[in-house]
Design a protein around this motif. Structure first.
Motif, PDB file in Angstrom:
ATOM      1  N   ASN A  64      -9.283  10.528   8.732  1.00 51.14           N
ATOM      2  CA  ASN A  64      -8.868   9.920   7.467  1.00 51.14           C
ATOM      3  C   ASN A  64      -7.512   9.278   7.708  1.00 51.14           C
ATOM      4  O   ASN A  64      -6.462   9.848   7.442  1.00 51.14           O
ATOM      5  CB  ASN A  64      -8.778  10.973   6.356  1.00 51.14           C
ATOM      6  CG  ASN A  64     -10.137  11.345   5.821  1.00 51.14           C
ATOM      7  OD1 ASN A  64     -11.061  10.547   5.837  1.00 51.14           O
ATOM      8  ND2 ASN A  64     -10.264  12.571   5.353  1.00 51.14           N
ATOM      9  N   GLY A  65      -7.540   8.073   8.264  1.00 51.29           N
ATOM     10  CA  GLY A  65      -6.326   7.404   8.692  1.00 51.29           C
ATOM     11  C   GLY A  65      -5.738   6.427   7.693  1.00 51.29           C
ATOM     12  O   GLY A  65      -4.693   5.853   7.951  1.00 51.29           O
ATOM     13  N   GLY A  66      -6.418   6.217   6.577  1.00 55.98           N
ATOM     14  CA  GLY A  66      -5.896   5.289   5.587  1.00 55.98           C
ATOM     15  C   GLY A  66      -6.687   4.002   5.521  1.00 55.98           C
ATOM     16  O   GLY A  66      -7.641   3.796   6.273  1.00 55.98           O
ATOM     17  N   PRO A  67      -6.287   3.120   4.629  1.00 57.67           N
ATOM     18  CA  PRO A  67      -7.056   1.903   4.358  1.00 57.67           C
ATOM     19  C   PRO A  67      -6.795   0.741   5.318  1.00 57.67           C
ATOM     20  O   PRO A  67      -7.356  -0.339   5.126  1.00 57.67           O
ATOM     21  CB  PRO A  67      -6.599   1.538   2.941  1.00 57.67           C
ATOM     22  CG  PRO A  67      -5.188   2.021   2.881  1.00 57.67           C
ATOM     23  CD  PRO A  67      -5.180   3.301   3.687  1.00 57.67           C
ATOM     24  N   ASP A  68      -5.983   0.950   6.346  1.00 62.68           N
ATOM     25  CA  ASP A  68      -5.637  -0.162   7.242  1.00 62.68           C
ATOM     26  C   ASP A  68      -6.845  -0.762   7.953  1.00 62.68           C
ATOM     27  O   ASP A  68      -6.882  -1.961   8.219  1.00 62.68           O
ATOM     28  CB  ASP A  68      -4.612   0.290   8.275  1.00 62.68           C
ATOM     29  CG  ASP A  68      -3.304   0.710   7.645  1.00 62.68           C
ATOM     30  OD1 ASP A  68      -2.954   0.163   6.583  1.00 62.68           O
ATOM     31  OD2 ASP A  68      -2.638   1.598   8.198  1.00 62.68           O
ATOM     32  N   PHE A  69      -7.817   0.100   8.306  1.00 63.42           N
ATOM     33  CA  PHE A  69      -9.022  -0.363   8.993  1.00 63.42           C
ATOM     34  C   PHE A  69     -10.229   0.107   8.199  1.00 63.42           C
ATOM     35  O   PHE A  69     -10.260   1.223   7.710  1.00 63.42           O
ATOM     36  CB  PHE A  69      -9.090   0.192  10.422  1.00 63.42           C
ATOM     37  CG  PHE A  69      -7.914  -0.201  11.252  1.00 63.42           C
ATOM     38  CD1 PHE A  69      -7.836  -1.462  11.823  1.00 63.42           C
ATOM     39  CD2 PHE A  69      -6.867   0.687  11.458  1.00 63.42           C
ATOM     40  CE1 PHE A  69      -6.733  -1.829  12.591  1.00 63.42           C
ATOM     41  CE2 PHE A  69      -5.766   0.328  12.211  1.00 63.42           C
ATOM     42  CZ  PHE A  69      -5.690  -0.927  12.780  1.00 63.42           C
ATOM     43  N   LYS A  70     -11.228  -0.752   8.070  1.00 56.27           N
ATOM     44  CA  LYS A  70     -12.429  -0.445   7.294  1.00 56.27           C
ATOM     45  C   LYS A  70     -13.555   0.017   8.213  1.00 56.27           C
ATOM     46  O   LYS A  70     -13.809  -0.589   9.246  1.00 56.27           O
ATOM     47  CB  LYS A  70     -12.903  -1.676   6.520  1.00 56.27           C
ATOM     48  CG  LYS A  70     -11.858  -2.281   5.613  1.00 56.27           C
ATOM     49  CD  LYS A  70     -11.642  -1.425   4.404  1.00 56.27           C
ATOM     50  CE  LYS A  70     -10.703  -2.097   3.426  1.00 56.27           C
ATOM     51  NZ  LYS A  70      -9.674  -1.268   2.926  1.00 56.27           N
ATOM     52  N   PHE A  71     -14.226   1.101   7.814  1.00 51.65           N
ATOM     53  CA  PHE A  71     -15.429   1.547   8.510  1.00 51.65           C
ATOM     54  C   PHE A  71     -16.566   0.645   8.049  1.00 51.65           C
ATOM     55  O   PHE A  71     -16.779   0.457   6.858  1.00 51.65           O
ATOM     56  CB  PHE A  71     -15.728   3.005   8.160  1.00 51.65           C
ATOM     57  CG  PHE A  71     -16.818   3.599   8.996  1.00 51.65           C
ATOM     58  CD1 PHE A  71     -16.549   4.114  10.249  1.00 51.65           C
ATOM     59  CD2 PHE A  71     -18.116   3.637   8.529  1.00 51.65           C
ATOM     60  CE1 PHE A  71     -17.552   4.665  11.031  1.00 51.65           C
ATOM     61  CE2 PHE A  71     -19.133   4.177   9.300  1.00 51.65           C
ATOM     62  CZ  PHE A  71     -18.848   4.696  10.538  1.00 51.65           C
ATOM     63  N   ASP A  72     -17.276   0.019   8.991  1.00 50.74           N
ATOM     64  CA  ASP A  72     -18.336  -0.897   8.590  1.00 50.74           C
ATOM     65  C   ASP A  72     -19.518  -0.828   9.539  1.00 50.74           C
ATOM     66  O   ASP A  72     -19.568   0.001  10.440  1.00 50.74           O
ATOM     67  CB  ASP A  72     -17.801  -2.329   8.473  1.00 50.74           C
ATOM     68  CG  ASP A  72     -17.324  -2.907   9.789  1.00 50.74           C
ATOM     69  OD1 ASP A  72     -17.786  -2.474  10.857  1.00 50.74           O
ATOM     70  OD2 ASP A  72     -16.492  -3.820   9.759  1.00 50.74           O
TER      71      ASP A  72
END
Length: 90
Positions: A64-72
């Protein structure tokens, strides 16, 4: 068995949910370890930081690293199947 390479999957806050979903799909799966953020941050103390889980013997870590990178959908798993029923299941 200790794996030399463990894939890490980046999430904003959904690592536990993702691990639970994957474990519902793949037999012989389990949560190995869960770590939480502390007062040192950078996220709220007590929030899940990492979830280490195993899917049929393959280790993964959800972060849970934050919104900087999106899982897609750029992430995919190759599942070797022996029967058409297995292919249809996955």
């Amino acid at each position: 068995m200790q794996h030399k390479i463990i894939p890490n999957l980046w999430f904003d806050t959904e690592a536990e949910e993702a691990a639970s979903f994957y474990m519902s799909v793949f037999e012989n799966s389990r949560i190995v370890n869960v770590t939480h953020y502390t007062e040192a941050g950078p996220r709220e103390a007590g929030m899940v930081m990492t979830v280490e889980f195993e899917l049929d013997g393959q280790r993964f870590i959800g972060i849970n690293g934050g919104p900087d990178f999106k899982f897609d959908e750029a992430v995919s798993f190759l599942v070797n199947c022996e029967t058409q029923d297995e292919i249809d299941y996955y």
